[in-house]
Every structure is written in C-alpha cells, then in structure tokens.
Design an enzyme around this catalytic site. Structure first.
Site, short mmCIF file in Angstrom:
data_model
loop_
_atom_site.label_atom_id
_atom_site.label_comp_id
_atom_site.label_asym_id
_atom_site.label_seq_id
_atom_site.Cartn_x
_atom_site.Cartn_y
_atom_site.Cartn_z
N ASN A 10 0.87 -1.18 0.00
CA ASN A 10 0.00 0.00 0.00
C ASN A 10 0.91 1.22 0.00
O ASN A 10 1.46 1.60 1.03
CB ASN A 10 -0.91 -0.02 1.24
CG ASN A 10 -1.75 1.25 1.35
OD1 ASN A 10 -1.79 2.05 0.41
ND2 ASN A 10 -2.40 1.43 2.48
N LYS A 12 0.13 4.21 -0.27
CA LYS A 12 -0.50 5.41 0.30
C LYS A 12 -0.27 6.60 -0.65
O LYS A 12 -0.21 6.40 -1.85
CB LYS A 12 -0.02 5.65 1.73
CG LYS A 12 -0.18 4.38 2.59
CD LYS A 12 0.02 4.58 4.05
CE LYS A 12 -0.19 3.25 4.78
NZ LYS A 12 -0.10 3.37 6.24
N HIS A 101 -9.53 1.42 4.65
CA HIS A 101 -8.28 1.60 5.39
C HIS A 101 -8.53 2.55 6.57
O HIS A 101 -9.31 3.50 6.46
CB HIS A 101 -7.19 2.16 4.47
CG HIS A 101 -5.83 2.09 5.08
ND1 HIS A 101 -5.40 3.01 6.01
CD2 HIS A 101 -4.84 1.19 4.95
CE1 HIS A 101 -4.18 2.68 6.41
NE2 HIS A 101 -3.81 1.57 5.78
N GLU A 103 -6.87 4.89 7.70
CA GLU A 103 -6.63 6.31 7.40
C GLU A 103 -7.84 6.93 6.72
O GLU A 103 -8.17 8.10 6.96
CB GLU A 103 -5.35 6.45 6.54
CG GLU A 103 -4.11 6.20 7.38
CD GLU A 103 -2.93 5.61 6.63
OE1 GLU A 103 -2.91 5.66 5.39
OE2 GLU A 103 -2.03 5.09 7.31
N GLU A 173 -5.42 -4.72 10.39
CA GLU A 173 -4.40 -3.69 10.62
C GLU A 173 -4.71 -2.95 11.92
O GLU A 173 -5.49 -1.98 11.91
CB GLU A 173 -4.38 -2.69 9.47
CG GLU A 173 -4.08 -3.31 8.12
CD GLU A 173 -3.48 -2.29 7.15
OE1 GLU A 173 -2.43 -2.59 6.59
OE2 GLU A 173 -4.04 -1.19 7.01
N GLY A 179 2.57 2.35 10.91
CA GLY A 179 3.55 3.42 10.78
C GLY A 179 4.23 3.81 12.07
O GLY A 179 4.85 4.85 12.18
N SER A 219 3.42 -2.08 10.38
CA SER A 219 4.86 -2.18 10.63
C SER A 219 5.42 -3.57 10.31
O SER A 219 6.35 -4.03 10.97
CB SER A 219 5.19 -1.77 12.07
OG SER A 219 4.80 -0.43 12.30
P1 13P Z 1 3.06 0.43 7.72
O1 13P Z 1 3.55 -0.88 7.11
O2 13P Z 1 3.81 1.62 7.25
O3 13P Z 1 2.91 0.34 9.20
O4 13P Z 1 1.56 0.64 7.13
C1 13P Z 1 0.67 -0.39 7.21
C2 13P Z 1 -0.54 -0.03 6.43
O5 13P Z 1 -1.30 0.85 6.81
C3 13P Z 1 -0.78 -0.74 5.18
O6 13P Z 1 -2.05 -0.49 4.68
#
Ligand code: 13P
Length: 257
Positions: A10, A12, A101, A103, A173, A179, A219
């Site tokens: 992803n 982002k 997601h 976010e 997640e 992150g 992560s």
């Molecule tokens: P990270 O791997 O940067 O923690 O992000 C995970 C994520 O949100 C994947 O959709």
C-alpha cells in the site's frame, strides 16, 4: 487447497508517476518467474494516477504482479466531483481495491456503511476488495478488540452472498501498529485473524472462510515477517513503509515462498 499468500504494497500517497515507474520496474526486474508464479500473489496498491503507468510496466515485462486502487466510489459514473469509479479502475486492469483503510476511516469519514457500498460495487464488477479492519489502542486496552473487529467484518460483507465474499481479502491492521514501528505480536495478530476467519464462516460458509486470505498489516518488515507468516491464520501482508523500497518489498515477497 492451501491458501496462496498475498503480499500487497500500500503505497498510500507516495510516488509521482516517474517515481512509480522506477519502483515498479525495480520490483519487476527481480521477478523470479519459476519461484513466484505459483507461490505468491503480489499486488501494488498505488495512487490512482500511478495505476496505468505501473500496469504498463508490468504488462510489458509479463510479470504476474497485480495493480490495485486504494479506494473507489460506489456509483459507476455521474456528478461526483473528485471521485473514481469501479469501471474506471477495472478498465486499467486493477484486480482489487483496498476498502476501509483506517486512514480513510479516521481522516476522510469512511464508515462501515460506505465500506459496505464500496465492497458491493467492486464484487458486482467481478473485482475484489481488500477490506481493512482494525482497532485503535483505546479499543485494545479496553479488551474489546475481537468484538470490534468482527463487527467491522460483518458490516463490510452485509448483504453479500458467499461467492461474493469469496472474491475478497481481509487485512487486519491494528491502528496502533500502523507506521509506528510497533508490530502486533504474532500471537496477538493470529488471534484476531482467526476470529475474522470464524466470522466469515458464519456469514458466508466454512469453505469460503477456509479459502479466504487474511492479511496482517502494521509495521510488517523483513525482520518480523517470518514470525507473522508462520501463524496459522495469517496469509500475507498489507505493507506500508516497507513497500516503498524495492529491496524491502522483494524481501517480503520472498518470505512468502
Ligand atoms: P506500515 O507498514 O507503514 O505500518 O503501514 C501499514 C498499512 O497501513 C498498510 O495499509
């Protein structure tokens, strides 16, 4: 049949078109046809503008790597300024879209209801949804993680029949692990992924649950991937930060072999 692992990056809101072409090409250059073709499903979830350029690179190199969107709108066309529809991403050749997601839920007002509408729009066009679920730190500390996450799964798949659920993937997640460098332990992640699978068995059927890929995200990196993938109910990863460099993403792919 054993479930084929999925490793999905992803990206982002990262990578302009020129950067996306370079990264996609770097990954494609390392593709090992004999080892990877039948062993792992690889997906690049890129920003909308990067989908077509990335797909062009992958098609030219004839590598089995899919592209996917990170979000989509549920109406097929019309006066929805700024939105992108399922037929639009389908024509590019997307196999999936990420839906729900954290976010998008936290920053852009995504709800269980809009997640459900988007999942329905995707499966109606024979695309898959990578449905994201996961709890905040407050929910985890409150001890209601399983209840919270399984409710998200039920809401996402409400009104779908088993065949439609079978087109989808669920990504667990935990928000506190995204992150942050703080990963769920393999046992914590597996417990929730098992509960997700059990919920799919209830709302669809046993066979659909058995075949469904449940991914972990938060992560995940080359240092912790083996322990996570060793768990019975974790069938791959949805990767943020570590998907932005070919070297680390390829290491994650290789962990699935
Ligand atoms: P990270 O791997 O940067 O923690 O992000 C995970 C994520 O949100 C994947 O959709």
């Amino acid at each position: 049949m054993a479930r084929m692992p999925m490793m999905a990056g992803n990206w982002k809101m990262n990578n302009t078109i020129s950067e996306a072409v370079v990264l996609t090409q770097e990954i494609a250059n390392q593709y090992e046809k004999k080892e990877w073709d039948e062993a792992v499903e690889i997906v690049l979830c890129t920003p909308f503008v990067d989908l077509k350029p990335a797909k062009t690179v992958l098609d030219f190199d004839k590598v089995k790597i899919e592209v996917a969107a990170q979000n989509v709108y549920w109406e097929p066309s019309g006066a929805y300024t700024g939105e992108i529809s399922v037929p639009m991403i389908k024509e590019i050749g997307c196999a999936y879209s990420i839906i729900g997601h954290s976010e998008r839920r936290e920053l852009f007002g995504e709800t269980d209801e809009t997640v459900n509408k988007k999942v329905k729009a995707l499966v109606a066009e024979d695309l898959g949804a990578i449905v994201c679920v996961g709890e905040s730190l407050a929910v985890r500390e409150d001890g209601s993680t399983i209840e919270f996450v399984t409710a998200q799964v039920r809401a996402a798949f409400a009104g779908l029949d088993a065949d439609e659920v079978a087109q989808c993937v669920v990504a667990y997640e935990p928000i506190w692990a995204i992150g942050t460098g703080r990963t769920a332990t393999p046992e914590q992640a597996d417990e929730v992924c098992a509960a997700i699978r059990a919920t799919v068995a209830e709302i669809a059927d046993e066979a659909t649950a058995e075949d469904m890929r449940v991914l972990y995200g938060g992560s995940m990196n080359p240092g912790n991937v083996d322990a996570l993938l060793a768990m019975e109910n974790i069938d791959g990863g949805l990767i943020g930060g570590a998907s932005l460099k070919a070297e680390s993403f390829v290491q994650l792919i290789k962990a699935c072999l």
